[in-house]
Scaffold this motif. Structure first.
Motif, PDB file in Angstrom:
ATOM      1  N   GLU A   1     127.084   8.934  87.383  1.00  0.00           N
ATOM      2  CA  GLU A   1     126.718  10.345  87.437  1.00  0.00           C
ATOM      3  C   GLU A   1     126.455  10.903  86.045  1.00  0.00           C
ATOM      4  OE1 GLU A   1     129.582  13.297  88.555  1.00  0.00           O
ATOM      5  OE2 GLU A   1     131.264  12.219  87.644  1.00  0.00           O
ATOM      6  N   VAL A   2     125.777  12.030  86.012  1.00  0.00           N
ATOM      7  CA  VAL A   2     125.461  12.713  84.764  1.00  0.00           C
ATOM      8  C   VAL A   2     125.950  14.152  84.840  1.00  0.00           C
ATOM      9  CG1 VAL A   2     123.579  13.640  83.345  1.00  0.00           C
ATOM     10  CG2 VAL A   2     123.481  11.274  84.159  1.00  0.00           C
ATOM     11  N   ILE A   3     126.599  14.595  83.787  1.00  0.00           N
ATOM     12  CA  ILE A   3     127.022  15.991  83.656  1.00  0.00           C
ATOM     13  C   ILE A   3     126.362  16.555  82.407  1.00  0.00           C
ATOM     14  CG2 ILE A   3     128.957  17.559  83.272  1.00  0.00           C
ATOM     15  CD1 ILE A   3     130.734  15.568  84.777  1.00  0.00           C
ATOM     16  N   ALA A   4     125.530  17.572  82.584  1.00  0.00           N
ATOM     17  CA  ALA A   4     124.861  18.213  81.448  1.00  0.00           C
ATOM     18  C   ALA A   4     125.813  19.209  80.783  1.00  0.00           C
ATOM     19  CB  ALA A   4     123.599  18.931  81.914  1.00  0.00           C
ATOM     20  N   VAL A   5     125.842  19.172  79.456  1.00  0.00           N
ATOM     21  CA  VAL A   5     126.736  20.035  78.680  1.00  0.00           C
ATOM     22  C   VAL A   5     125.912  20.813  77.654  1.00  0.00           C
ATOM     23  CG1 VAL A   5     128.742  20.110  77.146  1.00  0.00           C
ATOM     24  CG2 VAL A   5     128.604  18.346  78.935  1.00  0.00           C
TER      25      VAL A   5
ATOM     26  N   THR B   1     128.028  15.207  67.974  1.00  0.00           N
ATOM     27  CA  THR B   1     128.363  15.821  66.694  1.00  0.00           C
ATOM     28  C   THR B   1     129.570  16.734  66.863  1.00  0.00           C
ATOM     29  OG1 THR B   1     125.973  15.929  66.316  1.00  0.00           O
ATOM     30  CG2 THR B   1     127.362  16.958  64.667  1.00  0.00           C
ATOM     31  N   GLY B   2     129.875  17.062  68.127  1.00  0.00           N
ATOM     32  CA  GLY B   2     130.978  17.983  68.396  1.00  0.00           C
ATOM     33  C   GLY B   2     132.103  17.388  69.212  1.00  0.00           C
ATOM     34  N   THR B   3     131.891  16.217  69.797  1.00  0.00           N
ATOM     35  CA  THR B   3     132.951  15.584  70.581  1.00  0.00           C
ATOM     36  C   THR B   3     132.675  14.094  70.723  1.00  0.00           C
ATOM     37  OG1 THR B   3     134.143  15.584  72.701  1.00  0.00           O
ATOM     38  CG2 THR B   3     131.793  16.113  72.773  1.00  0.00           C
ATOM     39  N   THR B   4     133.732  13.284  70.710  1.00  0.00           N
ATOM     40  CA  THR B   4     133.596  11.833  70.862  1.00  0.00           C
ATOM     41  C   THR B   4     134.724  11.312  71.723  1.00  0.00           C
ATOM     42  OG1 THR B   4     132.677  11.704  68.618  1.00  0.00           O
ATOM     43  CG2 THR B   4     133.318   9.645  69.652  1.00  0.00           C
ATOM     44  N   TYR B   5     134.381  10.493  72.713  1.00  0.00           N
ATOM     45  CA  TYR B   5     135.404   9.908  73.580  1.00  0.00           C
ATOM     46  C   TYR B   5     136.064   8.730  72.880  1.00  0.00           C
ATOM     47  CZ  TYR B   5     137.742   7.993  77.666  1.00  0.00           C
ATOM     48  OH  TYR B   5     138.700   7.522  78.542  1.00  0.00           O
TER      49      TYR B   5
ATOM     50  N   ILE C   1     136.356  22.774  71.884  1.00  0.00           N
ATOM     51  CA  ILE C   1     137.803  22.949  71.976  1.00  0.00           C
ATOM     52  C   ILE C   1     138.098  23.839  73.185  1.00  0.00           C
ATOM     53  CG2 ILE C   1     139.838  23.958  70.874  1.00  0.00           C
ATOM     54  CD1 ILE C   1     138.661  23.135  68.183  1.00  0.00           C
ATOM     55  N   ASP C   2     138.885  23.309  74.122  1.00  0.00           N
ATOM     56  CA  ASP C   2     139.237  23.985  75.377  1.00  0.00           C
ATOM     57  C   ASP C   2     138.017  24.260  76.256  1.00  0.00           C
ATOM     58  OD1 ASP C   2     141.983  24.072  74.762  1.00  0.00           O
ATOM     59  OD2 ASP C   2     141.713  25.890  73.578  1.00  0.00           O
ATOM     60  N   SER C   3     136.952  23.501  76.071  1.00  0.00           N
ATOM     61  CA  SER C   3     135.768  23.664  76.905  1.00  0.00           C
ATOM     62  C   SER C   3     136.073  23.276  78.344  1.00  0.00           C
ATOM     63  CB  SER C   3     134.624  22.778  76.385  1.00  0.00           C
ATOM     64  OG  SER C   3     133.578  22.706  77.339  1.00  0.00           O
ATOM     65  N   PRO C   4     135.610  24.076  79.318  1.00  0.00           N
ATOM     66  CA  PRO C   4     135.827  23.723  80.732  1.00  0.00           C
ATOM     67  C   PRO C   4     135.161  22.409  81.121  1.00  0.00           C
ATOM     68  CG  PRO C   4     134.258  25.550  80.524  1.00  0.00           C
ATOM     69  CD  PRO C   4     134.867  25.348  79.181  1.00  0.00           C
ATOM     70  N   TYR C   5     134.140  21.988  80.378  1.00  0.00           N
ATOM     71  CA  TYR C   5     133.482  20.718  80.683  1.00  0.00           C
ATOM     72  C   TYR C   5     134.404  19.531  80.443  1.00  0.00           C
ATOM     73  CZ  TYR C   5     129.032  23.196  80.985  1.00  0.00           C
ATOM     74  OH  TYR C   5     128.021  24.035  81.367  1.00  0.00           O
ATOM     75  N   PHE C   6     135.417  19.726  79.610  1.00  0.00           N
ATOM     76  CA  PHE C   6     136.275  18.608  79.224  1.00  0.00           C
ATOM     77  C   PHE C   6     137.745  18.882  79.527  1.00  0.00           C
ATOM     78  CE2 PHE C   6     132.697  18.499  76.043  1.00  0.00           C
ATOM     79  CZ  PHE C   6     131.998  17.468  76.682  1.00  0.00           C
TER      80      PHE C   6
ATOM     81  N   VAL D   1     131.566   7.938  79.550  1.00  0.00           N
ATOM     82  CA  VAL D   1     132.995   7.865  79.857  1.00  0.00           C
ATOM     83  C   VAL D   1     133.130   7.233  81.239  1.00  0.00           C
ATOM     84  CG1 VAL D   1     135.152   9.124  80.162  1.00  0.00           C
ATOM     85  CG2 VAL D   1     133.444   9.969  78.526  1.00  0.00           C
ATOM     86  N   GLY D   2     133.509   5.979  81.304  1.00  0.00           N
ATOM     87  CA  GLY D   2     133.599   5.304  82.592  1.00  0.00           C
ATOM     88  C   GLY D   2     132.240   5.273  83.272  1.00  0.00           C
ATOM     89  N   LYS D   3     132.173   5.819  84.482  1.00  0.00           N
ATOM     90  CA  LYS D   3     130.917   5.867  85.228  1.00  0.00           C
ATOM     91  C   LYS D   3     130.261   7.239  85.157  1.00  0.00           C
ATOM     92  CE  LYS D   3     131.440   2.001  88.395  1.00  0.00           C
ATOM     93  NZ  LYS D   3     130.267   1.329  87.798  1.00  0.00           N
ATOM     94  N   THR D   4     130.602   7.992  84.127  1.00  0.00           N
ATOM     95  CA  THR D   4     130.024   9.322  83.934  1.00  0.00           C
ATOM     96  C   THR D   4     129.373   9.414  82.562  1.00  0.00           C
ATOM     97  OG1 THR D   4     131.688  10.371  85.351  1.00  0.00           O
ATOM     98  CG2 THR D   4     130.500  11.801  83.834  1.00  0.00           C
ATOM     99  N   PHE D   5     128.176   9.989  82.521  1.00  0.00           N
ATOM    100  CA  PHE D   5     127.510  10.301  81.266  1.00  0.00           C
ATOM    101  C   PHE D   5     127.541  11.813  81.067  1.00  0.00           C
ATOM    102  CE2 PHE D   5     125.454   6.329  82.530  1.00  0.00           C
ATOM    103  CZ  PHE D   5     125.524   5.587  81.361  1.00  0.00           C
ATOM    104  N   TYR D   6     128.125  12.242  79.965  1.00  0.00           N
ATOM    105  CA  TYR D   6     128.022  13.635  79.550  1.00  0.00           C
ATOM    106  C   TYR D   6     126.825  13.706  78.604  1.00  0.00           C
ATOM    107  CZ  TYR D   6     132.718  14.264  81.455  1.00  0.00           C
ATOM    108  OH  TYR D   6     133.800  14.316  82.292  1.00  0.00           O
ATOM    109  N   ILE D   7     125.845  14.541  78.938  1.00  0.00           N
ATOM    110  CA  ILE D   7     124.630  14.598  78.130  1.00  0.00           C
ATOM    111  C   ILE D   7     124.415  16.019  77.625  1.00  0.00           C
ATOM    112  CG2 ILE D   7     122.147  14.209  78.057  1.00  0.00           C
ATOM    113  CD1 ILE D   7     122.406  12.114  80.146  1.00  0.00           C
TER     114      ILE D   7
END
Length: 259
Positions: free
Chosen positions: A154-158, A168-172, A185-190, A124-130
């Motif tokens: 940057e990288v954010i581990a989820v 399998t659970g979320t797509t930008y 759904i309503d995850s604080p990570y997102f 997502v932009g300059k961020t990787f959610y992994i």
């Protein structure tokens, strides 16, 4: 257009023996899988994408899921290290194609004891959610973080608990919109995203591809189709029945990038 190139690999006859850790829907039908894959390639082409089609690999039943052994971005590529032993050598098979599009100093590798699969990497932009999942470990994420840092990203581990991979659970979907299902759904990570909540009975359809020229989605999920339409997306449905039987989704079947 959000990307102009895609790499795909034809399913081999051995696809009927692909890994099934989650679906429990029976074995794929090879002929139908070929038809579905051809429709997938045809639709990508119709939407203006240049598609590189790789030969089938009979020794690797899951090798049509090219998203897992590599991660491609506009600036660099990463040859990953799949967890399952039956998929490990796929990284060697995908590298020659990656080398046709990226200079040597822009290609990196995840090495033991690190494991990472592309299905866990959402850009997502300059961020990787992994996703920290059954297929991607912390060492793999740490190695990817070092690579991304070289390019100012940057990288954010989820954590991934309910699904095979993060995607399998979320797509930008672009424009700050995020398809979410189950634990996301309503995850604080997102929390910064506008969440498009997928009903549980249509969780499979959370995995879509926004080409920038229309959204490719699996056929047979009317609630998700209506939701995407309401949010201004033009949808194109294709059948994914055979790939869903071996835990595969739409994004799994291609590597997508600008070149």
């Amino acid at each position: 257009m959000l990307f102009n190139n895609a790499i795909v690999r034809k399913p081999a006859h051995s696809v009927i023996n692909g890994i099934d850790d989650y679906a429990d829907l029976g074995k794929p039908d090879y002929s139908k899988a070929i038809q579905e894959h051809e429709s997938y390639v045809s639709l990508l082409t119709k939407l203006g994408i240049k598609v590189t089609i790789l030969d089938a690999l009979e020794d690797y039943p899951d090798s049509c899921f090219v998203e897992d052994p590599a991660v491609v971005t506009d600036e660099f590529a990463v040859i990953t290290n799949p967890t399952r032993s039956s998929r490990t050598k796929e990284r060697e098979k995908i590298r020659p194609t990656i080398e046709k599009f990226y200079q040597e100093d822009r290609i990196f590798e995840i090495k033991e004891p690190g494991h990472l699969e592309g299905g866990d990497v959402m850009s997502v932009g300059k961020t990787f959610y992994i996703g920290l999942s059954a297929r991607t470990n912390q060492e793999g994420i740490d190695q990817f973080t070092e690579i991304a840092d070289k390019f100012g990203q940057e990288v954010i581990a989820v954590p991934v608990n309910e699904f095979l991979h993060l995607k399998t659970g979320t797509t930008y979907m672009g424009n700050n919109k995020l398809l979410v299902a189950g634990e996301y759904i309503d995850s604080p990570y997102f929390k910064k995203f506008e969440q498009l909540r997928v009903p549980e009975k249509e969780n499979y359809a959370v995995n879509c591809i926004n080409t920038g020229n229309g959204v490719i989605m699996p056929a047979g999920f009317p609630a998700v189709k209506e939701m995407l339409t309401q949010h201004g997306f033009k949808t194109h449905e294709i059948n994914m029945s055979e790939f869903s039987k071996i835990d595969g989704g739409l994004t799994c079947l291609s590597l997508r990038f600008n070149a």
